[in-house]
Design a protein around this motif. Sequence first.
Motif, PDB file in Angstrom:
ATOM      1  N   TRP A   1     -24.718  -8.888  -9.613  1.00 30.79           N
ATOM      2  CA  TRP A   1     -23.993 -10.043 -10.141  1.00 30.79           C
ATOM      3  C   TRP A   1     -23.231 -10.736  -9.009  1.00 30.79           C
ATOM      4  O   TRP A   1     -23.144 -11.972  -8.973  1.00 30.79           O
ATOM      5  CB  TRP A   1     -22.998  -9.608 -11.216  1.00 30.79           C
TER       6      TRP A   1
ATOM      7  N   VAL B   1     -32.870 -16.809  -9.210  1.00 31.19           N
ATOM      8  CA  VAL B   1     -31.739 -17.616  -9.678  1.00 31.19           C
ATOM      9  C   VAL B   1     -31.180 -18.443  -8.523  1.00 31.19           C
ATOM     10  O   VAL B   1     -30.922 -19.647  -8.666  1.00 31.19           O
ATOM     11  CB  VAL B   1     -30.643 -16.721 -10.290  1.00 31.19           C
ATOM     12  N   ASN B   2     -31.000 -17.822  -7.386  1.00 31.75           N
ATOM     13  CA  ASN B   2     -30.442 -18.528  -6.230  1.00 31.75           C
ATOM     14  C   ASN B   2     -31.376 -19.601  -5.685  1.00 31.75           C
ATOM     15  O   ASN B   2     -30.921 -20.542  -5.023  1.00 31.75           O
ATOM     16  CB  ASN B   2     -30.083 -17.525  -5.138  1.00 31.75           C
TER      17      ASN B   2
ATOM     18  N   GLY C   1     -29.600 -23.188 -11.143  1.00 32.54           N
ATOM     19  CA  GLY C   1     -28.705 -22.460 -12.019  1.00 32.54           C
ATOM     20  C   GLY C   1     -29.447 -21.726 -13.114  1.00 32.54           C
ATOM     21  O   GLY C   1     -30.663 -21.889 -13.295  1.00 32.54           O
ATOM     22  N   LEU C   2     -28.704 -20.923 -13.856  1.00 33.62           N
ATOM     23  CA  LEU C   2     -29.252 -20.089 -14.918  1.00 33.62           C
ATOM     24  C   LEU C   2     -28.559 -20.436 -16.240  1.00 33.62           C
ATOM     25  O   LEU C   2     -27.329 -20.417 -16.326  1.00 33.62           O
ATOM     26  CB  LEU C   2     -29.030 -18.605 -14.596  1.00 33.62           C
TER      27      LEU C   2
ATOM     28  N   VAL D   1     -28.334 -18.967 -19.931  1.00 33.52           N
ATOM     29  CA  VAL D   1     -28.631 -17.798 -20.762  1.00 33.52           C
ATOM     30  C   VAL D   1     -28.585 -18.241 -22.219  1.00 33.52           C
ATOM     31  O   VAL D   1     -27.540 -18.648 -22.721  1.00 33.52           O
ATOM     32  CB  VAL D   1     -27.622 -16.657 -20.505  1.00 33.52           C
TER      33      VAL D   1
ATOM     34  N   VAL E   1     -24.023 -20.007 -13.491  1.00 30.61           N
ATOM     35  CA  VAL E   1     -24.585 -19.273 -14.618  1.00 30.61           C
ATOM     36  C   VAL E   1     -23.827 -19.696 -15.872  1.00 30.61           C
ATOM     37  O   VAL E   1     -22.594 -19.644 -15.910  1.00 30.61           O
ATOM     38  CB  VAL E   1     -24.466 -17.743 -14.430  1.00 30.61           C
TER      39      VAL E   1
ATOM     40  N   ARG F   1     -25.617 -19.310  -7.571  1.00 26.89           N
ATOM     41  CA  ARG F   1     -25.783 -20.525  -8.387  1.00 26.89           C
ATOM     42  C   ARG F   1     -24.969 -20.423  -9.679  1.00 26.89           C
ATOM     43  O   ARG F   1     -24.601 -19.333 -10.109  1.00 26.89           O
ATOM     44  CB  ARG F   1     -27.260 -20.721  -8.720  1.00 26.89           C
TER      45      ARG F   1
ATOM     46  N   ILE G   1     -25.111 -13.441  -6.936  1.00 26.66           N
ATOM     47  CA  ILE G   1     -25.546 -14.716  -7.523  1.00 26.66           C
ATOM     48  C   ILE G   1     -24.711 -15.854  -6.946  1.00 26.66           C
ATOM     49  O   ILE G   1     -23.479 -15.821  -6.978  1.00 26.66           O
ATOM     50  CB  ILE G   1     -25.426 -14.684  -9.052  1.00 26.66           C
TER      51      ILE G   1
ATOM     52  N   MET H   1     -19.309 -19.460 -13.079  1.00 22.00           N
ATOM     53  CA  MET H   1     -19.882 -18.911 -14.297  1.00 22.00           C
ATOM     54  C   MET H   1     -19.079 -19.365 -15.509  1.00 22.00           C
ATOM     55  O   MET H   1     -17.851 -19.415 -15.472  1.00 22.00           O
ATOM     56  CB  MET H   1     -19.941 -17.382 -14.224  1.00 22.00           C
TER      57      MET H   1
ATOM     58  N   ILE I   1     -17.576 -12.104 -14.552  1.00 21.16           N
ATOM     59  CA  ILE I   1     -18.005 -13.417 -15.048  1.00 21.16           C
ATOM     60  C   ILE I   1     -16.807 -14.328 -15.270  1.00 21.16           C
ATOM     61  O   ILE I   1     -16.789 -15.484 -14.838  1.00 21.16           O
ATOM     62  CB  ILE I   1     -18.810 -13.248 -16.350  1.00 21.16           C
TER      63      ILE I   1
END
Length: 371
Positions: free
Chosen positions: A93, A59-60, A64-65, A67, A100, A98, A96, A134, A128
């Motif tokens: 978590w 992810v890093n 970005g991620l 979901v 999300v 980047r 992270i 995020m 989060i």
Amino acid sequence: MELIHLANVNSTNIGNGALICGLERVYAEDLPTARLNREPWDDYTFGRKAFDREFVRRVNASHGLIVNGAVAINGRAYLGHAGMRLDLPLSLWREIERPVVFHGISYRHWAGTPFHHLDRLKEVLAHILGNRKMLLAVRNDGTREWLAGLAGIAPDLLAEVPDSGIFVAPRKGDDPEIVAGRTNIVLAVNNEDATERYAGRKEHVLAGIVGTLVKLAEQRNANLILAPHYLDDFRMVGEIFERLPPRIAHQHVITTGLARVDAAGRFYGRYAQMDLVLAMRVHAMSPAIGMGVPLVVLASQGRMSNFLRKVGLSELGVDVFAEDFADRLWTAVERTLAKPEVVRGRLQATAAALRADMRAFIARVAALLAG
């Protein structure tokens, strides 16, 4: 931008195809500088991969991620790290770096069954929601209210976005199940979690469905297409066949097969040619709305009726557990088939409004990614 798209890529449940292809379509249109690289969420669910430090490293290493808006919160006992299907320990978590984006996740949890690891879920949600990198958005199916109540958080902390299955692009073809000159109707059955879903009332539901199919065959010479979305549904298809008069089953009813994620366009291309969709599954309902295909929703869970209420289409839903379910279903079917163009117009207007909502949310995503 290279983004990881965490989704049920290898699934043979076509609803995942609707979510994946619909999401990738709107990102291609609204954020064309981003490339969504699929990562099989189902590989983690079935233990082929683990949510671990290597996942965080990947992810890093990306921008970005994303979901995908699948069912992510179901209270299962094996989700011991985070209490949800992205089962990453809280300590990881925190590593992270980047952005999300949870793009419209949903839930499935049956009343009266335990919700395991709620404490872990609350810890992860707090992280989060407190992280400026995020963005947690849930599907517009009542997940916001349900999750807020479960976790004891304010509903306005949760963004809400349309089900991306609305935006799957159909590809029409020469489908052998469709018969020209007859009323073509598809029924998407739902036998998922059948024991919990129907809670001893399945025979009542089947009776209403079978009675309606018989009337459609006798009164409209309908071509009835049963469309299982996943392996669970074949059992219900068999139960319907067992209860149909032999002549109706022989002359009026046919089934489709399953399809993989990348065949979503062709699978829903069949739906796009229907005179009516009878939707027992979420991802029969939402693609039909997006395509403007007349439908009646046979709701066996709050997620479906809540979605219809939120988008202003409650009159299209029928509660399968109502004492007079059979009568309500037939009335809804007759009403829809009597004025299909009126229904199409309403669905098209609804889909346009939901597309505007999605565009606005993706603008928020773009701002988050730009940092």
